[in-house]
Design an enzyme around this catalytic site. Structure first.
Site, PDB file in Angstrom:
ATOM      1  CG  ASP A  59      -2.102  -1.092   1.238  1.00 37.21           C
ATOM      2  OD1 ASP A  59      -2.161  -1.366   0.155  1.00 37.21           O
ATOM      3  OD2 ASP A  59      -2.535  -1.303   2.245  1.00 37.21           O
ATOM      4  CE  LYS A  66      -8.088   0.196  -1.921  1.00 36.73           C
ATOM      5  NZ  LYS A  66      -7.387  -1.118  -1.523  1.00 36.73           N
ATOM      6  CG  MET A  87      -7.390   6.358   6.003  1.00 37.82           C
ATOM      7  SD  MET A  87      -7.976   4.602   5.394  1.00 37.82           S
ATOM      8  CE  MET A  87      -9.057   4.149   6.747  1.00 37.82           C
TER       9      MET A  87
END
Length: 259
Positions: A39, A61, A175
């Site tokens: 990631d 992402k 996030m």
């Protein structure tokens, strides 16, 4: 269940960023991998410990960035394992805390792929250690809650704002950089005071760590005026009042410094 005879996937928690906050098990799993699927939250220092001949596949992402869909990531892991490879699925923090590790494991096991987990120190714990801001503290916080500030495909946030708006609890938002103004507004609507302290920490535990202390009624404006590099973790609660800008970086031995 009949598993593939050779291929397997290791769901590995890389920790919050600093190389020496990886577990020994995580390091050993990474060093034995034929392929590493990682990631964007995995620090470059950690990636430097992958075998030099391993296939390196980025599937990170990010908000408002081109991403590899989760369905495609599942397929990539399966295809590599079907080739008979040992695949390290390297995730920032812990693979079972906002890491979709369980989704990937479910997909793979249903198709006969053996899966192993390796836990990692999650970002909130790493932040607490590097900044000195505790997640709980007698007289200030009797508990801690982790929530995600981002929904898949930018779906609206549907958090239980009333239950989250507790002054006795430390709230850690993962996030949440793109939605922190909305998050703060919803918490204040449910009764949290605007003066409640908030800390934003960018790239916690790494040499690039940045800290910003604000208030619940100001954090949205502060982040809009001067955005911080991702990943950013938000700590909301009275424990932030204990922050003192005195934490010093721990110097790694040269052998642990990464590539």
């Amino acid at each position: 269940m009949t598993y593939l005879s050779q291929g397997r996937v290791l769901l590995v928690g890389a920790g919050p960023g600093a190389v020496d906050l990886m577990t020994l098990r995580a390091m050993r799993m990474l060093e034995t991998a034929d392929a590493v699927v990682y990631d964007r939250l995995v620090s470059p220092e950690i990636l430097g410990f992958a075998p030099p001949d391993a296939r390196m596949i980025a599937v990170g992402k990010g908000p408002k960035c081109p991403t590899v869909p989760q369905e495609r990531i599942n397929e990539i892991l399966y295809d590599l394992a079907r080739e008979g490879l040992c695949v390290a699925r390297l995730k920032g923090g812990d693979p079972l805390i906002f890491g979709r590790g369980s989704e990937e494991a479910e997909y793979l096991r249903a198709r006969g792929v053996a899966v192993e987990y390796c836990p990692g120190i999650t970002a909130a714990q790493g932040m607490a250690a590097s900044t000195g801001v505790p997640l709980t503290h007698r007289g200030l916080s009797t508990g801690v809650r982790y929530v995600t500030g981002h929904r898949a495909r930018n779906a609206p946030l549907d958090l239980d704002w009333k239950s989250l708006a507790s002054e006795d609890t430390t709230l850690v938002v993962y996030m949440g950089a793109a939605n922190i103004a909305e998050i703060a507004l919803n918490l204040m609507r449910e009764g949290l005071p605007g003066a409640l302290p908030v800390m934003a920490v960018s790239e916690a535990t790494t040499p690039r760590e940045i800290r910003r202390v604000s208030r619940l009624d100001r954090i949205g404006l502060d982040m809009a005026a001067a955005p911080l590099p991702a990943p950013v973790l938000f700590v909301i609660g009275h424990v932030v009042s204990l922050y003192r800008d005195t934490a010093l970086p721990f110097d790694l031995p040269e052998a642990m410094a990464g590539e």
